[in-house]
Design a protein around this motif. Sequence first.
Motif: not given
Lengths: 212, 228
Positions: B207-228
């Motif tokens: 549960y924790r691993v999947e949660l961490a992965g999903k959160r990272l994924d969301a953060d990354l998408r947010e960052l990409r939207e900010v940068l591009l």
Amino acid sequence: MTYLTDVAALTRKDLRVELRARDTLPAMLLFVLSTLVVFHFALPEGTGDDAAYGLLWVAIVFTALLGLARAWVPEHEHGVLDGLVLAPSDRSAIWLGKTLATLAFLVAAQVVALPAFVVFFAPLDLTALAGVLLADIGICAVGSLMAAMAASSRSREVLLPLLVLPLAIPLIVGGVGAAISPEGERYLLLLALYDGIFAVLSWASFEYVVTE
Amino acid sequence: MSTSLIRTLPGLAALAAGLMGLAIVLALIVAPEDADQGISQRIFYIHVPIALTAYFCFGLGAWKALLLLWRGDERYDLESYVAIHQGTIFGALTLITGSIWARASWDVWWTWSSNQLVLFLVLFLFYCAYFMLRFSLEEGARRARSSAVYALFGVVLIPISFLAIRLAEDFIHPTVFTREGPQMTGTMFATFCVSWAALTLLAYVLYRVELAGKRLDADLRELREVLL
């Protein structure tokens, strides 16, 4: 008191729309009768009444699903739901109004379908009829909430049966049990318990699925 | 999730793996053979804890769903979803191990007379519909709330379905097989508890691993939207 007036107004609105457009009820009626005819050919000779009672419940659940699939279509096509949500009334009144209207359609379809079942297949006693009514309440209460959820999704017609069928299994157990078990009252109790719990849960959670 | 919580994950994962190993050794070697069912009874030490873990995950998912509706905090949405995802995986494993056990002890792959197994089939279908619902709604607050409402229906459905399935036995057919064997001995009970702890911990780590992965994924998408 205003709550009940709101509910009555919403139910009346649905009944009037149906009376003018005649979209749902004729479809439900024709569907349930065709299903019963199909069942005659699906049941081999000498299968016995119990199998017929089981199939009656399949017919009831699918007829209810047909009605529920149409339940929120007028609201969505004309953007009525947004207006209703913005109206100065409790949002659960929208759910209750829709549930009562769907229940009225389902009961009306059964007024024709159940006598047809008795003529075609097997008799129904008072316990069985009470089971039908209790299960109708349960499936309309849960179903109108699920239909509201499904209506805002991309795959609404496909999604609704998937959402409702697992939830309807206790209702089918109760309904079939009431029809064929010598101790039918126990199954009526199960149905009443189901109705009480899920009606309160749907009533309380409706607001969350329609607000943005 | 804070970084300190992520740092504890490898330790927890190692603990879960160690406990799982211990549970397998206990279940296969240390626990005494069941006089009635023989070796096939040993799957009990895996099957029942998996089922209990699945309930635990569904309960956790519903609890997070309740918190979402109550407090309106978006982070509970992902937590509820991940818990239910793990619950569905464990639910599928319950069906598979239950089916293997049924084959070994009753010579059938499926039996409608095992209430727990039928209940899991109903729940499995219910939670599969949860994913269908979730993935056909537009991402946002409304999807979060609809999923949460459906998750809450799930935990209410569990006892009602159980009751209904118990009642349905009367007219579908009477119980032929029961699992009420002789009482568990001390070693058997200890094995069961270790296995239960191992699987619960494993589910929690997943549960924790999947949660961490999903959160990272969301953060990354947010960052990409900010940068591009």
